[in-house]
Design a protein around this motif. Structure first.
Motif, PDB file in Angstrom:
ATOM      1  N   UNK A 147       0.809  -1.229   0.000  1.00 20.54           N
ATOM      2  CA  UNK A 147       0.000   0.000   0.000  1.00 20.54           C
ATOM      3  C   UNK A 147       0.842   1.279   0.000  1.00 20.54           C
ATOM      4  N   UNK A 148       1.929   1.274   0.789  1.00 17.78           N
ATOM      5  CA  UNK A 148       2.783   2.466   0.838  1.00 17.78           C
ATOM      6  C   UNK A 148       3.479   2.693  -0.497  1.00 17.78           C
ATOM      7  N   UNK A 149       3.944   1.611  -1.138  1.00 11.14           N
ATOM      8  CA  UNK A 149       4.635   1.739  -2.420  1.00 11.14           C
ATOM      9  C   UNK A 149       3.690   2.280  -3.492  1.00 11.14           C
ATOM     10  N   UNK A 150       2.495   1.723  -3.567  1.00 16.76           N
ATOM     11  CA  UNK A 150       1.518   2.175  -4.576  1.00 16.76           C
ATOM     12  C   UNK A 150       1.115   3.619  -4.319  1.00 16.76           C
ATOM     13  N   UNK A 151       0.833   3.944  -3.069  1.00 20.63           N
ATOM     14  CA  UNK A 151       0.412   5.303  -2.723  1.00 20.63           C
ATOM     15  C   UNK A 151       1.523   6.309  -2.996  1.00 20.63           C
ATOM     16  N   UNK A 152       2.750   5.943  -2.650  1.00 19.95           N
ATOM     17  CA  UNK A 152       3.885   6.835  -2.902  1.00 19.95           C
ATOM     18  C   UNK A 152       4.125   7.049  -4.381  1.00 19.95           C
ATOM     19  N   UNK A 182      -5.973  10.252   0.850  1.00 26.25           N
ATOM     20  CA  UNK A 182      -7.179   9.514   0.447  1.00 26.25           C
ATOM     21  C   UNK A 182      -6.870   8.055   0.140  1.00 26.25           C
ATOM     22  N   UNK A 183      -5.801   7.820  -0.617  1.00 28.00           N
ATOM     23  CA  UNK A 183      -5.444   6.444  -0.976  1.00 28.00           C
ATOM     24  C   UNK A 183      -5.051   5.634   0.258  1.00 28.00           C
ATOM     25  N   UNK A 184      -4.306   6.260   1.165  1.00 28.72           N
ATOM     26  CA  UNK A 184      -3.907   5.558   2.380  1.00 28.72           C
ATOM     27  C   UNK A 184      -5.128   5.162   3.200  1.00 28.72           C
ATOM     28  N   UNK A 185      -6.078   6.068   3.321  1.00 28.44           N
ATOM     29  CA  UNK A 185      -7.311   5.781   4.045  1.00 28.44           C
ATOM     30  C   UNK A 185      -8.106   4.682   3.342  1.00 28.44           C
ATOM     31  N   UNK A 186      -8.104   4.701   2.008  1.00 27.12           N
ATOM     32  CA  UNK A 186      -8.825   3.692   1.232  1.00 27.12           C
ATOM     33  C   UNK A 186      -8.224   2.298   1.453  1.00 27.12           C
ATOM     34  N   UNK A 197      -0.850   5.700   9.758  1.00 30.79           N
ATOM     35  CA  UNK A 197       0.212   6.698   9.913  1.00 30.79           C
ATOM     36  C   UNK A 197       1.495   6.284   9.212  1.00 30.79           C
ATOM     37  N   UNK A 198       1.851   5.007   9.308  1.00 31.35           N
ATOM     38  CA  UNK A 198       3.087   4.545   8.677  1.00 31.35           C
ATOM     39  C   UNK A 198       2.975   4.578   7.153  1.00 31.35           C
ATOM     40  N   UNK A 202       5.521   6.926   4.904  1.00 27.56           N
ATOM     41  CA  UNK A 202       6.340   6.357   3.841  1.00 27.56           C
ATOM     42  C   UNK A 202       6.019   6.935   2.479  1.00 27.56           C
ATOM     43  N   UNK A 203       4.734   7.209   2.231  1.00 26.10           N
ATOM     44  CA  UNK A 203       4.299   7.679   0.911  1.00 26.10           C
ATOM     45  C   UNK A 203       4.704   9.116   0.622  1.00 26.10           C
ATOM     46  N   UNK A 204       4.746   9.956   1.652  1.00 25.36           N
ATOM     47  CA  UNK A 204       5.061  11.369   1.413  1.00 25.36           C
ATOM     48  C   UNK A 204       6.563  11.636   1.368  1.00 25.36           C
TER      49      UNK A 204
END
Length: 253
Positions: A147-152, A182-186, A197-198, A202-204
């Motif tokens: 999720x972090x990789x895709x969102x980032x 939004x994506x992280x929450x999704x 939070x993590x 990571x994404x930002x």
């Protein structure tokens, strides 16, 4: 006399082009000024002065003739440390007497026109992988890596796209951070992620102005207060935009 004047102007053009490439590519202010004056000295100019800010370069050459001064504006800056290294290499060759004025100018023109060392797809892939790795570095779980990789990756793609549509960095970074939130929450909502939070942290990280902060501190330490404070202000605005975008998501969700 006229030939000497033309030669001096050519030296000035070489110095300004070298300084422009370095400043646009993310070099520190004091490094740009030092390189320009070293190039001028290598070509026999005993007295030269350079004044560099993040948005402009003023270069002056003194001599027996009337003082020559020229100003160029810097409208856009990016990060390409490979070009900074290449300009430094040319500067060292000039100092060693291996390049003429014309040869140096042509090499600098080639550097200016060269495309970025890494393609957009490589940078996008790097931002994607880095986002997941930053999550692990901040003690996130492997279950949140994807999720972090895709969102980032989508966040990096968004900031590039919005900057082209809206050439104002603050809005591009704000909207990108909003999309990341939004994506992280999704991902959390559908059960594909676990630590909101993590994932966000990571994404930002690919959007964080690390080079700006570093250059601001180094310029301040070298006594370039104006450049240091302006770069620091730009870094603060970027951080504020990222934080605001995430905060809006938390406010409404």
């Amino acid at each position: 006399m006229e030939n000497q004047a033309n030669f001096t102007y050519k030296i000035m053009e070489v110095c300004l082009l070298a300084g422009k490439i370095m400043l646009v590519s993310g070099a520190e202010t004091y490094r740009v000024e030092d390189t320009m004056m070293r190039i001028a000295a290598s070509f026999g100019i005993k007295q030269s002065h350079s004044y560099v800010t993040p948005t402009g370069i003023i270069f002056s050459i003194e001599g027996s003739e009337p003082t020559k001064t020229k100003l160029i504006r810097i409208m856009e800056r990016t990060t390409d440390l490979e070009k900074v290294t290449m300009v430094n290499a040319i500067s060292r060759k000039i100092s060693g007497g291996d390049l003429s004025v014309q040869e140096a100018y042509e090499l600098l023109e080639d550097i200016e026109m060269a495309k970025p060392t890494y393609s957009f797809m490589v940078r996008l892939l790097s931002a994607t992988i880095a986002s997941g790795c930053f999550l692990i570095m901040f003690k996130g779980g492997w279950g949140d890596f994807f999720p972090a990789a895709v969102t980032g990756g989508i966040g990096f793609l968004s900031v590039v796209y919005f900057h082209r549509v809206i050439p104002i960095k603050f809005f591009a970074e704000f909207l990108s951070a909003f999309i990341i939130g939004l994506l992280s929450f999704l991902f959390i909502k559908i059960g594909a992620g676990y630590q909101l939070d993590k994932i966000i942290i990571g994404s930002v990280m690919p959007l964080v102005p690390g080079l700006l902060i570093t250059n601001a501190v180094r310029d301040l330490m070298m006594g370039h207060l104006l450049s240091g404070l302006s770069k620091g202000a730009e870094a603060f605005l970027t951080a504020f935009a990222i934080g605001s975008g995430i905060a809006v998501v938390f406010t409404f969700l």
